[in-house]
Design an enzyme around this catalytic site. Structure first.
Site, PDB file in Angstrom:
ATOM      1  N   ASP A  46       0.854  -1.190   0.000  1.00  0.00           N
ATOM      2  CA  ASP A  46       0.000   0.000   0.000  1.00  0.00           C
ATOM      3  C   ASP A  46       0.893   1.245   0.000  1.00  0.00           C
ATOM      4  O   ASP A  46       1.885   1.307   0.720  1.00  0.00           O
ATOM      5  CB  ASP A  46      -0.912  -0.012   1.227  1.00  0.00           C
ATOM      6  CG  ASP A  46      -2.038   0.995   1.121  1.00  0.00           C
ATOM      7  OD1 ASP A  46      -3.208   0.571   1.128  1.00  0.00           O
ATOM      8  OD2 ASP A  46      -1.768   2.214   1.049  1.00  0.00           O
ATOM      9  N   ILE A  47       0.522   2.222  -0.826  1.00  0.00           N
ATOM     10  CA  ILE A  47       1.332   3.439  -0.969  1.00  0.00           C
ATOM     11  C   ILE A  47       1.230   4.352   0.259  1.00  0.00           C
ATOM     12  O   ILE A  47       2.115   5.180   0.501  1.00  0.00           O
ATOM     13  CB  ILE A  47       0.923   4.210  -2.263  1.00  0.00           C
ATOM     14  CG1 ILE A  47       1.970   5.240  -2.667  1.00  0.00           C
ATOM     15  CG2 ILE A  47      -0.416   4.897  -2.128  1.00  0.00           C
ATOM     16  CD1 ILE A  47       2.975   4.718  -3.613  1.00  0.00           C
ATOM     17  N   GLN A  96     -14.503   2.982   1.451  1.00  0.00           N
ATOM     18  CA  GLN A  96     -13.831   2.553   0.208  1.00  0.00           C
ATOM     19  C   GLN A  96     -13.479   3.776  -0.645  1.00  0.00           C
ATOM     20  O   GLN A  96     -14.345   4.607  -0.937  1.00  0.00           O
ATOM     21  CB  GLN A  96     -14.744   1.605  -0.587  1.00  0.00           C
ATOM     22  CG  GLN A  96     -14.044   0.994  -1.810  1.00  0.00           C
ATOM     23  CD  GLN A  96     -14.909  -0.052  -2.529  1.00  0.00           C
ATOM     24  OE1 GLN A  96     -16.086  -0.233  -2.195  1.00  0.00           O
ATOM     25  NE2 GLN A  96     -14.330  -0.707  -3.506  1.00  0.00           N
ATOM     26  N   HIS A 109     -10.458  -4.892  -2.680  1.00  0.00           N
ATOM     27  CA  HIS A 109      -9.122  -5.210  -2.155  1.00  0.00           C
ATOM     28  C   HIS A 109      -9.199  -5.480  -0.672  1.00  0.00           C
ATOM     29  O   HIS A 109     -10.005  -4.877   0.042  1.00  0.00           O
ATOM     30  CB  HIS A 109      -8.142  -4.067  -2.446  1.00  0.00           C
ATOM     31  CG  HIS A 109      -8.630  -2.725  -1.979  1.00  0.00           C
ATOM     32  ND1 HIS A 109      -9.544  -1.993  -2.702  1.00  0.00           N
ATOM     33  CD2 HIS A 109      -8.361  -2.015  -0.874  1.00  0.00           C
ATOM     34  CE1 HIS A 109      -9.813  -0.873  -2.057  1.00  0.00           C
ATOM     35  NE2 HIS A 109      -9.109  -0.861  -0.931  1.00  0.00           N
ATOM     36  N   LEU A 110      -8.340  -6.379  -0.242  1.00  0.00           N
ATOM     37  CA  LEU A 110      -8.239  -6.728   1.176  1.00  0.00           C
ATOM     38  C   LEU A 110      -6.963  -6.104   1.733  1.00  0.00           C
ATOM     39  O   LEU A 110      -5.864  -6.373   1.231  1.00  0.00           O
ATOM     40  CB  LEU A 110      -8.176  -8.257   1.317  1.00  0.00           C
ATOM     41  CG  LEU A 110      -8.035  -8.821   2.727  1.00  0.00           C
ATOM     42  CD1 LEU A 110      -9.278  -8.520   3.563  1.00  0.00           C
ATOM     43  CD2 LEU A 110      -7.790 -10.334   2.668  1.00  0.00           C
ATOM     44  N   HIS A 111      -7.126  -5.252   2.749  1.00  0.00           N
ATOM     45  CA  HIS A 111      -5.955  -4.695   3.441  1.00  0.00           C
ATOM     46  C   HIS A 111      -5.442  -5.733   4.434  1.00  0.00           C
ATOM     47  O   HIS A 111      -6.237  -6.352   5.164  1.00  0.00           O
ATOM     48  CB  HIS A 111      -6.339  -3.460   4.259  1.00  0.00           C
ATOM     49  CG  HIS A 111      -6.824  -2.286   3.472  1.00  0.00           C
ATOM     50  ND1 HIS A 111      -6.032  -1.223   3.165  1.00  0.00           N
ATOM     51  CD2 HIS A 111      -8.037  -2.013   2.934  1.00  0.00           C
ATOM     52  CE1 HIS A 111      -6.726  -0.322   2.479  1.00  0.00           C
ATOM     53  NE2 HIS A 111      -7.953  -0.784   2.328  1.00  0.00           N
TER      54      HIS A 111
HETATM   55  P1  AMP Z   1      -9.749   1.854   0.520  1.00  0.00           P
HETATM   56  O1  AMP Z   1      -9.906   3.179   1.257  1.00  0.00           O
HETATM   57  O2  AMP Z   1     -10.121   0.672   1.360  1.00  0.00           O
HETATM   58  O3  AMP Z   1     -10.424   1.885  -0.816  1.00  0.00           O
HETATM   59  O4  AMP Z   1      -8.191   1.690   0.301  1.00  0.00           O
HETATM   60  C1  AMP Z   1      -7.525   2.152  -0.816  1.00  0.00           C
HETATM   61  C2  AMP Z   1      -6.055   1.951  -0.519  1.00  0.00           C
HETATM   62  O5  AMP Z   1      -5.351   2.007  -1.743  1.00  0.00           O
HETATM   63  C3  AMP Z   1      -5.471   3.022   0.399  1.00  0.00           C
HETATM   64  O6  AMP Z   1      -4.894   2.402   1.549  1.00  0.00           O
HETATM   65  C4  AMP Z   1      -4.424   3.674  -0.478  1.00  0.00           C
HETATM   66  O7  AMP Z   1      -3.271   4.039   0.239  1.00  0.00           O
HETATM   67  C5  AMP Z   1      -4.118   2.593  -1.484  1.00  0.00           C
HETATM   68  N1  AMP Z   1      -3.600   3.075  -2.754  1.00  0.00           N
HETATM   69  C6  AMP Z   1      -4.118   4.036  -3.530  1.00  0.00           C
HETATM   70  N2  AMP Z   1      -3.362   4.197  -4.640  1.00  0.00           N
HETATM   71  C7  AMP Z   1      -2.357   3.303  -4.550  1.00  0.00           C
HETATM   72  C8  AMP Z   1      -1.241   2.976  -5.384  1.00  0.00           C
HETATM   73  N3  AMP Z   1      -1.004   3.626  -6.527  1.00  0.00           N
HETATM   74  N4  AMP Z   1      -0.405   1.992  -4.972  1.00  0.00           N
HETATM   75  C9  AMP Z   1      -0.628   1.341  -3.819  1.00  0.00           C
HETATM   76  N5  AMP Z   1      -1.650   1.610  -2.986  1.00  0.00           N
HETATM   77  C10 AMP Z   1      -2.512   2.574  -3.347  1.00  0.00           C
END
Ligand code: AMP
Ligand code: ZN
Length: 142
Positions: free
Chosen positions: A29-30, A93, A99-101
């Protein structure tokens, strides 16, 4: 509209992968909640859980388990691991590709859940039974 996770999976955007197979991939995750924060993402685009192929969902969980094991064995601070999945904007979201964190937890990491006022009271049994009945009806309709 371009989906950032589809772009990462297609290698048109940068990603730091730890695993991929025919159904899903896991990358960093970024904006990590804690160091080692991973996202497990199905290859097939599904904006929400209702669109997710159940086989992709099964694989997502299995790969999540393996991510958790890798984190615990990695030497990174990882006394515990959280799974988190946001389905819908109201659930938090931001990226509309399921996606699964998976992120490590340790005492003092600063992460926490905020509960609504009044949380902690026991629900009345008749209310729980009524809600369970309503949900069983929906189960049969699926
Ligand atoms: P959500 O809020 O559950 O939809 O989580 C989206 C996640 O995607 C967040 O934790 C962001 O940090 C992550 N994210 C967004 N863009 C990227 C990217 N380019 N590379 C990796 N993670 C990302
Ligand atoms: Zn996508």
């Amino acid at each position: 509209m371009t989906c950032i996770f589809c772009e990462i999976l297609a290698r048109r955007a940068p990603g730091s992968f730890i695993f991929e197979d025919d159904l899903c991939a896991a990358f960093m995750d970024i904006h990590p909640v804690t160091t080692g924060h991973l996202l497990v993402v199905p290859r097939r685009h599904a904006a929400s859980l209702s669109e997710l192929d159940p086989l992709d969902g099964e694989r997502l969980f299995r790969v999540g388990q393996r991510c958790a094991a890798a984190l615990r064995a990695s030497g990174l601070p990882a006394e515990g691991v959280n799974f988190f999945l946001a389905d819908g904007a109201a659930a938090g979201q931001d990226v509309f590709h399921v996606h699964l964190h998976v992120f490590p937890r340790f005492s003092g990491d600063g992460f926490g859940l905020r509960f609504p006022p009044g949380y902690g009271a026991f629900a009345a049994r008749d209310e729980l039974d009524e809600i369970a009945s309503r949900l069983r009806d929906q189960w049969l309709n699926q």
